[in-house]
Motif scaffolding. Structure first.
Motif, PDB file in Angstrom:
ATOM      1  N   ARG A 189       0.833  -1.212   0.000  1.00 11.03           N
ATOM      2  CA  ARG A 189       0.000   0.000   0.000  1.00 11.03           C
ATOM      3  C   ARG A 189       0.860   1.252   0.000  1.00 11.03           C
ATOM      4  N   GLU A 190       1.997   1.181   0.713  1.00 12.13           N
ATOM      5  CA  GLU A 190       2.909   2.339   0.705  1.00 12.13           C
ATOM      6  C   GLU A 190       3.501   2.521  -0.691  1.00 12.13           C
ATOM      7  N   ALA A 211       0.964   4.105  -3.073  1.00 14.73           N
ATOM      8  CA  ALA A 211       0.791   5.542  -2.932  1.00 14.73           C
ATOM      9  C   ALA A 211       1.906   6.294  -3.669  1.00 14.73           C
TER      10      ALA A 211
END
Lengths: 323, 326
Positions: free
Chosen positions: B253-254, B257
């Protein structure tokens, strides 16, 4: 179960195949081979040839044949020839109906027509090859039948009865004229049968339709003569009784009696009197109930043949091959 | 929909186009049966040496097209060119250079396998016994050549159909479902045979439902639906996908982004089924994507270019159901 493939490394050998192009002679050869490979063809031809023996066997079983033949060689020879040609006309015609219908119908039914056409064989070329090969087969059948008849006649009357010295009295010019005329009607009948069978097989594009329609045709128009006669009796209208003069089957049935010149022969009756009387050709099957001449019969037959041929060719040429 | 999958031809295809080695071409080919359009303005080009897959659901118009190519059906409009000549006007010159197997193999059941080849060979002007033996060897029927065809299994009939197609050493082979009825070993052999023929410079046009087979042997494919060409492309281009990569990293998820902040990463997303990142790459390059992630401390455990399988493409393009394809 599929066989295992052990030749996967086989490559396409250099060949002359690239220079191939459809050949009419090759097509006829292939058609003749295919026809002969079918048991139906062999059985039908066998029947025709087996039936050729029939009049000779019947005469052989008759005790006075030798005496009668010696007394009236022309009368008996002509009768034997006429019966033999009638057998050839009826049974040979039947065989050709089936063989011709199969030659075309099977090609459609098994879908093999697409194999040939997709290689550049022309539709008209293929149909013509089939027509030619059936015609060649018919010619072979006729020649075979004539040879067999000649041999049987010589064997029976020449060798067994020892009546060879009577042949000069039998084979008169009048005899040959009548037999030739009868033979011509046999050929006409066969040609009409072949074209009819090919036409209906093309129309139906199937073996079953082709064979059944070809075989039903003559049965139907012979039967129609009777039906129309009853209609005539009910209505008293001449139209109904004249109509069968334009039906193919009845016309072909009566063609020999309309065309073959009567042969004047001396004949001893069962009462022992000798009379000179014209001996005409017999008819087989129903005939129209009105009289007509040979020209009418030939013209009507020719029109049927042209219609059959044109229909077969146009449909073959124009229709999509969906088999 | 078609435009989304229409891709640029490969360099090899472009080279062939430039060389003008078109073996089969259809121009606005149309066939209408009454109100029904079976084939609608079909434009195809097949190049020398291609193994061309012709796909489509049942009733798409494949067989009608093949029959028009072979001159069995007259087009309502349009034309077919084979080896540079119009089939309608030059069928006697062109079609002897074509070998075909249309639908189920059509054979003379009362003849032996060898005699089937002989009668077709006779019709074509005569084929030598050596050639007949060669094609029987090629399809593995030499041992059963004297048996009547009516005793053959479906697979053997199929092989004989192919042998008849090969009899005239054709430049173009048109095969409609050639793997029908073959056992797995037979399918492999058929595939090898197709490849070998292609390597020898023959062009092969295959209509098939077996997408796995098409994927394995075809160089180019066309997909037909409801009589219309939906797409025509190389198999490679068609299945290449949209230039996306599947990336497995820790803390996806990091990474997502950070990617979405890049111009090339706007469409990046996580496949919730397995937690994999699906993303475009900088300059379309997997190497650059790898560098980008490593520089940010996300060393990928794996980075795989995404491809589409032919079946899903087929189903998408034809709105078909999975039950109609294999």
């Amino acid at each position: 179960m599929n066989p295992s493939i052990t030749t996967t490394t086989a490559s396409i050998a250099p060949s002359q195949a690239r220079s191939l192009s459809p050949s009419f002679i090759g097509l006829v050869r292939a058609e003749l081979y295919k026809m002969w490979a079918q048991w139906t063809t062999r059985i039908l031809l066998g029947l025709v040839f087996a039936a050729t023996f029939l009049p000779y066997l019947l005469l052989l079983a008759r005790s006075q044949t030798k005496t009668d033949f010696t007394a009236q060689p022309l009368y008996w020879t002509y009768n034997v020839a006429e019966i033999s040609l009638t057998i050839l006309r009826v049974l040979g015609g039947f065989a050709l109906l089936v063989i011709a219908a199969r030659a075309v119908g099977l090609e459609y039914q098994q879908g093999t027509i697409r194999v040939l056409l997709s290689r550049g064989v022309g539709r008209v070329q293929l149909l013509t090859a089939k027509l030619t090969s059936v015609t060649l087969l018919a010619i072979a059948m006729v020649i075979g039948s004539l040879i067999l008849n000649s041999l049987l006649f010589l064997l029976q009357f020449g060798l067994i009865y020892g009546a060879g010295d009577q042949f000069s009295s039998a084979f008169t010019s009048g005899f040959w004229a009548s037999v030739w005329a009868y033979f011509l009607t046999v050929l006409v009948s066969m040609a009409a049968s072949i074209l009819l069978a090919i036409c209906v097989a093309v129309v139906g594009r199937s073996l079953s339709f082709g064979v059944s329609a070809a075989l039903s045709w003559f049965a139907a128009d012979n039967f129609a003569v009777l039906v129309l006669f009853f209609v005539y009796r009910l209505t008293q209208n001449d139209f109904w009784i004249k109509l069968p003069a334009y039906f193919l089957g009845p016309i072909l049935n009566q063609l020999p009696s309309a065309y073959v010149p009567a042969l004047l022969v001396q004949h001893t009756t069962e009462f022992g009197t000798t009379v000179t009387a014209p001996l005409g050709a017999n008819t087989v099957g129903l005939t129209p109930f009105v009289t007509y001449d040979a020209t009418h019969a030939f013209v009507v037959t020719l029109i049927y043949c042209v219609v059959f041929a044109v229909t077969a060719y146009i449909l073959t040429w124009r229709r999509d091959v969906l088999e | 929909m078609a435009d989304a999958t229409m891709t640029r031809p490969s360099p090899q295809a472009s080279a062939r186009r430039e060389a003008g080695a078109v073996v089969l071409r259809t121009h606005d080919l149309t066939k209408r049966y009454g109100e029904r359009l079976a084939v609608n303005n079909l434009n195809l080009e097949v190049y020398r040496g291609d193994i061309f897959g012709f796909l489509g659901p049942n009733g798409a118009g494949k067989t009608t097209t093949i029959r028009m190519i072979l001159g069995l059906i007259t087009p309502t409009s349009g034309s077919v060119e084979v080896l540079g000549q119009d089939v309608a006007t030059h069928r006697a010159e062109v079609l002897p250079r074509v070998g075909a197997l249309v639908e189920t193999p059509a054979l003379y059941l009362y003849l032996s396998g060898r005699d089937n080849l002989r009668v077709v060979g006779d019709a074509l002007g005569g084929v030598s016994d050596e050639r007949i033996q060669a094609v029987l060897q090629m399809v593995g029927l030499a041992a059963r050549q004297k048996d009547r065809v009516k005793t053959y299994s479906l697979g053997m009939k199929q092989r004989l159909g192919v042998a008849i197609a090969l009899l005239n050493d054709p430049d173009l082979l048109v095969l409609d479902e050639p793997a029908n009825g073959l056992d797995p070993a037979g399918i492999v052999e058929m595939r090898d045979l197709m490849r070998r023929l292609s390597a020898e410079g023959k062009t092969i046009f295959i209509s098939s439902h077996v997408l796995g087979e098409v994927r394995q042997i075809c160089t180019r494919v066309a997909i037909l639906n409801l009589g219309k060409l939906v797409t025509e492309s190389t198999v490679e281009d068609l299945t290449r996908g949209q230039g996306e990569f599947a990336v497995q990293v820790e803390r996806p998820r990091e990474a997502l982004a950070l990617m979405q902040a890049q111009p090339w990463g706007k469409s990046a997303r996580i496949d919730e089924a397995n937690g994999t990142l699906i993303t475009q790459a900088p300059n379309g390059s997997g190497r650059d994507l790898n560098l980008f992630l490593v520089n940010l401390g996300f060393a990928p455990a794996s980075l795989i270019p995404q491809t589409q399988d032919l079946e899903s493409i087929f189903l998408t393009l034809t709105n078909n159901t999975a039950g109609e394809v294999r």
